[in-house]
Design a protein around this motif. Structure first.
Motif, PDB file in Angstrom:
ATOM      1  N   LEU A 133       0.832  -1.204   0.000  1.00 34.17           N
ATOM      2  CA  LEU A 133       0.000   0.000   0.000  1.00 34.17           C
ATOM      3  C   LEU A 133       0.866   1.252   0.000  1.00 34.17           C
ATOM      4  O   LEU A 133       0.602   2.207  -0.746  1.00 34.17           O
ATOM      5  N   SER A 165       1.124   3.904  -3.074  1.00 33.99           N
ATOM      6  CA  SER A 165       0.802   5.304  -2.771  1.00 33.99           C
ATOM      7  C   SER A 165       1.945   6.216  -3.197  1.00 33.99           C
ATOM      8  O   SER A 165       1.716   7.293  -3.774  1.00 33.99           O
ATOM      9  N   VAL A 178       1.730   9.208  -5.881  1.00 35.48           N
ATOM     10  CA  VAL A 178       2.082  10.591  -5.547  1.00 35.48           C
ATOM     11  C   VAL A 178       3.112  11.133  -6.528  1.00 35.48           C
ATOM     12  O   VAL A 178       2.986  12.256  -7.032  1.00 35.48           O
ATOM     13  N   GLY A 217      -2.878  10.040  -4.545  1.00 37.04           N
ATOM     14  CA  GLY A 217      -1.985   8.891  -4.674  1.00 37.04           C
ATOM     15  C   GLY A 217      -2.320   7.797  -3.670  1.00 37.04           C
ATOM     16  O   GLY A 217      -2.535   6.634  -4.059  1.00 37.04           O
ATOM     17  N   PRO A 218      -2.397   8.103  -2.380  1.00 38.82           N
ATOM     18  CA  PRO A 218      -2.808   7.085  -1.399  1.00 38.82           C
ATOM     19  C   PRO A 218      -4.213   6.554  -1.648  1.00 38.82           C
ATOM     20  O   PRO A 218      -4.483   5.373  -1.419  1.00 38.82           O
ATOM     21  N   GLY A 249      -3.899   3.944  -4.333  1.00 33.49           N
ATOM     22  CA  GLY A 249      -3.294   2.737  -3.772  1.00 33.49           C
ATOM     23  C   GLY A 249      -4.282   1.960  -2.918  1.00 33.49           C
ATOM     24  O   GLY A 249      -4.334   0.719  -2.964  1.00 33.49           O
ATOM     25  N   GLY A 250      -5.091   2.660  -2.135  1.00 34.26           N
ATOM     26  CA  GLY A 250      -6.101   1.998  -1.307  1.00 34.26           C
ATOM     27  C   GLY A 250      -7.149   1.278  -2.134  1.00 34.26           C
ATOM     28  O   GLY A 250      -7.578   0.169  -1.790  1.00 34.26           O
ATOM     29  N   LEU A 303      -2.379  11.420   3.770  1.00 31.84           N
ATOM     30  CA  LEU A 303      -2.144   9.998   3.505  1.00 31.84           C
ATOM     31  C   LEU A 303      -3.212   9.139   4.164  1.00 31.84           C
ATOM     32  O   LEU A 303      -3.799   8.249   3.536  1.00 31.84           O
ATOM     33  N   GLY A 305      -6.639   9.646   2.474  1.00 34.78           N
ATOM     34  CA  GLY A 305      -6.673   8.970   1.178  1.00 34.78           C
ATOM     35  C   GLY A 305      -6.788   7.473   1.310  1.00 34.78           C
ATOM     36  O   GLY A 305      -7.581   6.830   0.611  1.00 34.78           O
ATOM     37  N   TRP A 306      -6.004   6.876   2.218  1.00 37.42           N
ATOM     38  CA  TRP A 306      -6.108   5.438   2.448  1.00 37.42           C
ATOM     39  C   TRP A 306      -7.495   5.048   2.937  1.00 37.42           C
ATOM     40  O   TRP A 306      -8.064   4.042   2.507  1.00 37.42           O
TER      41      TRP A 306
END
Length: 372
Positions: free
Chosen positions: A24, A28, A32, A47-48, A51-52, A252, A255-256
């Motif tokens: 992850l 991310s 980014v 970006g995060p 990835g999530g 971060l 976003g996750w």
């Protein structure tokens, strides 16, 4: 001998949790970097988030615990408070027709789209109404479940819209961004700090989150620290000081938290309705863009401020994008918060009213499923 067939697990789901966290983080970081290369605002959020979404679709088990997510919202709330003053209340009072008109226009457009989705039997019952409700995503999902809607579809619609809005707002911010905007974090990750001011700001964020969690205030982890820090700063009792590394960590976590909610069961459950849901989301964003154009023409608001102010949620991601651009952050957040409060208080009544009308017309699709 033939081995018994077993359902294959996605490779991501088969990884141990430490490896999932590492993946992850790597995804991310790649997201980014790629977004920063095209100078897209809020790359540290998007970006995060991307990835999530990838990990959630692969049935990863990792999740952002609720407390760190709430603390991240509290930090972002304090960041927003730095641009809010008590003058904003006077501004709202002076221009209240503008604020009420903008908020009600977005709410009316979202309600009409929800009515259309339900009438065409794309989505069951009041699920469509809750799903397109603008802003307050987490609160809307909780209220939708309490009022009998399919909360899985509502969650999918709400968080898909958050992603769409974040991406669209970032792209538009990039197009309209003046030179020097979006460089809030480029002045150095570890600038000189006043330890007392930093500790006081973090203390306000933590206390605000604790109060919000205790009282179970919808979107409270963002709103309570924001209002508390704004009032204390305006009184001269607080100097808001948040270093770039702390803001980046907060982006971060937010976003996750958003990306990891797009779990495989939700994606599969909503798969058949995806084209209609995506089309309705894009339509709502476009309609809000039209309202933004009216603000530009008739109220003299600059285009980017108007667009971000009328964007249909979520408030935390819009705030991050606004903070990364040269816009009137106080106007953006005032309109976002006004809409949030109206949705919070008017949403249940609108959903019940439309449900009764569908019931009387005998066109309440999916009604039995909602009563289970």
């Amino acid at each position: 001998m033939l081995r018994s067939a077993r359902p294959s697990r996605p490779r991501i789901a088969a990884l141990p949790e430490p490896a999932q966290w590492a993946l992850l983080l790597a995804l991310s970081a790649v997201g980014v970097v790629l977004l920063e290369l095209v100078h897209l605002p809020a790359a540290l959020l998007l970006g995060p988030m991307a990835g999530g979404i990838v990990l959630a679709a692969g049935e990863a088990r990792v999740r952002v615990p609720l407390l760190p997510f709430h603390l991240a919202q509290g930090i972002i709330g304090c960041m927003i408070a730095g641009s809010l003053t008590t003058d904003i209340l006077g501004r709202i009072a002076a221009d209240w027709p503008l604020f009420i008109g903008a908020v009600c226009s977005v709410l009316a457009a979202s309600t009409a789209l929800g009515w259309l989705l339900a009438s065409l039997r794309v989505l069951p019952g009041t699920t469509a109404i809750w799903g397109v409700s603008p802003g307050a995503a987490t609160a809307v999902v909780l209220m939708a479940e309490a009022f009998g809607a399919d909360f899985r579809l509502v969650a999918f619609m709400q968080y898909l819209r958050v992603v769409f809005v974040a991406v669209a707002a970032s792209v538009i911010a990039r197009i309209w961004m003046v030179e020097g905007a979006g460089q809030a974090l480029s002045t150095g990750w570890f600038p000189p700090l006043e330890p007392g001011a930093l500790l006081a700001t973090v203390a306000v964020a933590v206390a605000g989150v604790a109060i919000a969690r205790r009282l179970r205030i919808p979107a409270g982890p963002l709103l309570v620290p924001m209002f508390a820090a704004a009032v204390l700063a305006d009184l001269g009792w607080l100097t808001i000081d948040l270093p770039p590394w702390l803001l980046a960590l907060s982006y971060l976590l937010v976003g996750w938290s958003i990306g990891l909610r797009f779990t495989r069961p939700i994606l599969l459950h909503a798969g058949r309705a995806l084209p209609s849901v995506a089309a309705s989301t894009i339509a709502l964003i476009a309609i809000c863009g039209g309202f933004a154009a009216l603000l530009v023409v008739f109220a003299g608001i600059d285009p980017l401020t108007a667009y971000l102010a009328t964007s249909p949620g979520g408030a935390d991601s819009v705030a991050i994008i606004a903070a990364s651009s040269h816009v009137d952050l106080s106007f953006v957040m005032a309109l976002q918060m006004a809409r949030f409060l109206i949705v919070l208080f008017a949403g249940p009544g609108i959903a019940r009213l439309l449900a009764r009308r569908f019931e009387r017309s005998g066109a309440l699709p999916g009604k039995p499923a909602e009563r289970r």
